[in-house]
Design a protein around this motif. Structure first.
Motif, PDB file in Angstrom:
ATOM      1  N   UNK A   1       0.829  -1.204   0.000  1.00 39.98           N
ATOM      2  CA  UNK A   1       0.000   0.000   0.000  1.00 39.98           C
ATOM      3  C   UNK A   1       0.866   1.259   0.000  1.00 39.98           C
ATOM      4  N   UNK A   2       1.983   1.206   0.722  1.00 37.26           N
ATOM      5  CA  UNK A   2       2.889   2.357   0.754  1.00 37.26           C
ATOM      6  C   UNK A   2       3.472   2.622  -0.631  1.00 37.26           C
ATOM      7  N   UNK A   3       3.794   1.554  -1.357  1.00 37.46           N
ATOM      8  CA  UNK A   3       4.338   1.699  -2.717  1.00 37.46           C
ATOM      9  C   UNK A   3       3.298   2.260  -3.676  1.00 37.46           C
ATOM     10  N   UNK A   4       2.043   1.819  -3.528  1.00 40.80           N
ATOM     11  CA  UNK A   4       0.987   2.330  -4.404  1.00 40.80           C
ATOM     12  C   UNK A   4       0.765   3.820  -4.163  1.00 40.80           C
ATOM     13  N   UNK A   5       0.981   4.240  -2.909  1.00 38.09           N
ATOM     14  CA  UNK A   5       0.890   5.657  -2.588  1.00 38.09           C
ATOM     15  C   UNK A   5       1.833   6.469  -3.477  1.00 38.09           C
ATOM     16  N   UNK A   6       2.995   5.889  -3.793  1.00 38.50           N
ATOM     17  CA  UNK A   6       3.989   6.580  -4.600  1.00 38.50           C
ATOM     18  C   UNK A   6       3.410   6.943  -5.974  1.00 38.50           C
ATOM     19  N   UNK A   7       2.575   6.049  -6.513  1.00 38.67           N
ATOM     20  CA  UNK A   7       1.928   6.331  -7.805  1.00 38.67           C
ATOM     21  C   UNK A   7       1.098   7.600  -7.689  1.00 38.67           C
ATOM     22  N   UNK A   8       0.367   7.714  -6.586  1.00 38.29           N
ATOM     23  CA  UNK A   8      -0.455   8.904  -6.359  1.00 38.29           C
ATOM     24  C   UNK A   8       0.375  10.173  -6.271  1.00 38.29           C
ATOM     25  N   UNK A   9       1.574  10.071  -5.683  1.00 41.55           N
ATOM     26  CA  UNK A   9       2.424  11.261  -5.563  1.00 41.55           C
ATOM     27  C   UNK A   9       2.892  11.751  -6.931  1.00 41.55           C
ATOM     28  N   UNK A  10       3.180  10.813  -7.836  1.00 41.80           N
ATOM     29  CA  UNK A  10       3.589  11.208  -9.185  1.00 41.80           C
ATOM     30  C   UNK A  10       2.419  11.863  -9.941  1.00 41.80           C
ATOM     31  N   UNK A  11       1.227  11.326  -9.719  1.00 49.58           N
ATOM     32  CA  UNK A  11       0.037  11.931 -10.334  1.00 49.58           C
ATOM     33  C   UNK A  11      -0.157  13.355  -9.816  1.00 49.58           C
ATOM     34  N   UNK A  12      -0.009  13.515  -8.488  1.00 49.65           N
ATOM     35  CA  UNK A  12      -0.205  14.837  -7.886  1.00 49.65           C
ATOM     36  C   UNK A  12       0.856  15.829  -8.337  1.00 49.65           C
ATOM     37  N   UNK A  13       2.083  15.349  -8.530  1.00 48.83           N
ATOM     38  CA  UNK A  13       3.186  16.250  -8.875  1.00 48.83           C
ATOM     39  C   UNK A  13       3.276  16.568 -10.365  1.00 48.83           C
ATOM     40  N   UNK A  14       2.950  15.595 -11.217  1.00 46.69           N
ATOM     41  CA  UNK A  14       3.181  15.775 -12.648  1.00 46.69           C
ATOM     42  C   UNK A  14       1.907  15.928 -13.489  1.00 46.69           C
ATOM     43  N   UNK A  15       0.807  15.331 -13.035  1.00 43.75           N
ATOM     44  CA  UNK A  15      -0.417  15.368 -13.839  1.00 43.75           C
ATOM     45  C   UNK A  15      -1.386  16.445 -13.348  1.00 43.75           C
ATOM     46  N   UNK A  16      -1.596  16.502 -12.031  1.00 45.11           N
ATOM     47  CA  UNK A  16      -2.556  17.471 -11.484  1.00 45.11           C
ATOM     48  C   UNK A  16      -2.257  18.923 -11.860  1.00 45.11           C
ATOM     49  N   UNK A  17      -0.988  19.379 -11.778  1.00 36.05           N
ATOM     50  CA  UNK A  17      -0.726  20.776 -12.153  1.00 36.05           C
ATOM     51  C   UNK A  17      -1.136  21.100 -13.587  1.00 36.05           C
ATOM     52  N   UNK A  18      -0.941  20.140 -14.489  1.00 34.14           N
ATOM     53  CA  UNK A  18      -1.336  20.374 -15.884  1.00 34.14           C
ATOM     54  C   UNK A  18      -2.857  20.410 -16.043  1.00 34.14           C
ATOM     55  N   UNK A  19      -3.548  19.548 -15.287  1.00 37.04           N
ATOM     56  CA  UNK A  19      -5.016  19.558 -15.340  1.00 37.04           C
ATOM     57  C   UNK A  19      -5.553  20.866 -14.763  1.00 37.04           C
ATOM     58  N   UNK A  20      -4.959  21.295 -13.634  1.00 34.93           N
ATOM     59  CA  UNK A  20      -5.381  22.557 -13.011  1.00 34.93           C
ATOM     60  C   UNK A  20      -5.122  23.721 -13.965  1.00 34.93           C
ATOM     61  N   UNK A  21      -3.963  23.703 -14.612  1.00 34.68           N
ATOM     62  CA  UNK A  21      -3.629  24.765 -15.556  1.00 34.68           C
ATOM     63  C   UNK A  21      -4.635  24.804 -16.707  1.00 34.68           C
ATOM     64  N   UNK A  22      -5.014  23.637 -17.180  1.00 42.02           N
ATOM     65  CA  UNK A  22      -6.010  23.570 -18.258  1.00 42.02           C
ATOM     66  C   UNK A  22      -7.342  24.153 -17.814  1.00 42.02           C
ATOM     67  N   UNK A  23      -7.763  23.804 -16.590  1.00 38.26           N
ATOM     68  CA  UNK A  23      -9.046  24.305 -16.062  1.00 38.26           C
ATOM     69  C   UNK A  23      -8.978  25.823 -15.885  1.00 38.26           C
ATOM     70  N   UNK A  24      -7.861  26.297 -15.322  1.00 34.68           N
ATOM     71  CA  UNK A  24      -7.730  27.731 -15.069  1.00 34.68           C
ATOM     72  C   UNK A  24      -7.751  28.533 -16.366  1.00 34.68           C
ATOM     73  N   UNK A  25      -7.066  28.053 -17.396  1.00 37.00           N
ATOM     74  CA  UNK A  25      -6.978  28.804 -18.650  1.00 37.00           C
ATOM     75  C   UNK A  25      -8.246  28.677 -19.511  1.00 37.00           C
ATOM     76  N   UNK A  26      -8.946  27.556 -19.397  1.00 37.14           N
ATOM     77  CA  UNK A  26     -10.095  27.333 -20.269  1.00 37.14           C
ATOM     78  C   UNK A  26     -11.439  27.604 -19.600  1.00 37.14           C
ATOM     79  N   UNK A  27     -11.502  27.443 -18.280  1.00 33.11           N
ATOM     80  CA  UNK A  27     -12.770  27.694 -17.570  1.00 33.11           C
ATOM     81  C   UNK A  27     -12.778  29.096 -16.975  1.00 33.11           C
ATOM     82  N   UNK A  28     -11.637  29.468 -16.344  1.00 33.53           N
ATOM     83  CA  UNK A  28     -11.567  30.777 -15.693  1.00 33.53           C
ATOM     84  C   UNK A  28     -11.038  31.872 -16.633  1.00 33.53           C
ATOM     85  N   UNK A  29     -10.481  31.408 -17.761  1.00 28.49           N
ATOM     86  CA  UNK A  29      -9.960  32.338 -18.771  1.00 28.49           C
ATOM     87  C   UNK A  29      -8.881  33.239 -18.209  1.00 28.49           C
ATOM     88  N   UNK A  30      -8.042  32.664 -17.343  1.00 28.96           N
ATOM     89  CA  UNK A  30      -6.910  33.430 -16.798  1.00 28.96           C
ATOM     90  C   UNK A  30      -5.741  33.285 -17.758  1.00 28.96           C
TER      91      UNK A  30
END
Length: 211
Positions: free
Chosen positions: A181-210
């Protein structure tokens, strides 16, 4: 016995633990949502300003994923270490449940705050910033908590009631589960560090028009 069979057997044997972890986690989410609803106006204003600044900066400045990954790893390792350490103690169960409560509280607070602060558009920001990594985090966190409570309860019975002695095989199996379970947590950390910022950036630029 296959893996599915073992999981079903474990669920039947420890259904009380499953129920307790689920209840504490859900109560934490409810408390987080409640706090946001009745938040002081000044605190809400400060947090709104912070998130507004964040949504603008994430577009204008590149995210340092390596630094973010280290911070996320540190945050999760602290949480995992606490649960693992508590699982090897006879008093770990109530504290692990409190950790579940706090984890649920932070999730409920963050999600509810984003929705209420940014109104309808907040839903997209809340989904983008909390859902991707928590698809991994939450099941692993709950499973890790259950294993920790199971191990801690067995040690408590062994210490005070002379029941449920932890033999070497059971101990190794529980440690293996914790490790997985601790190792699987590591997968989540990579998602949070590398994927989430890009998704947030997409939402901010396309939904909020920032821009």
């Amino acid at each position: 016995m296959n893996i599915i069979g073992k999981l079903n057997l474990n669920k039947k044997e420890n259904k009380f633990f499953y129920l307790m972890v689920f209840i504490f986690f859900c109560v934490g989410i409810a408390l987080g949502t409640y706090i946001v609803k009745y938040m002081n106006a000044n605190d809400a204003s400060d947090l709104t300003s912070y998130f507004s600044t964040f949504t603008e900066s994430i577009v204008k400045e590149p995210v340092n994923s390596k630094v973010l990954l280290l911070n996320v790893l540190k945050k999760n390792l602290i949480l995992i270490t606490i649960i693992i350490a508590l699982s090897f103690t006879i008093f770990g169960t109530p504290i692990i449940l409190l950790v579940d409560l706090v984890k649920g509280f932070t999730l409920g607070y963050t999600f509810s705050f984003l929705i209420s602060t940014f109104e309808g558009k907040g839903l997209w920001l809340a989904l983008a910033s909390t859902i991707p990594q928590n698809i991994i985090y939450i099941p692993c966190f709950i499973a890790l908590s259950i294993v920790g409570i199971e191990f801690s309860s067995t040690k408590l019975k062994e210490r005070f009631f002379n029941k449920g002695k932890v033999n070497t095989i059971v101990e190794r199996e529980l440690i293996l589960k914790i490790g997985v379970f601790a190792c699987v947590f590591i997968i989540g950390t990579f998602i949070e560090a590398y994927i989430c910022p890009n998704i947030i950036k997409f939402v901010v630029t396309n939904v909020y028009k920032v821009v």
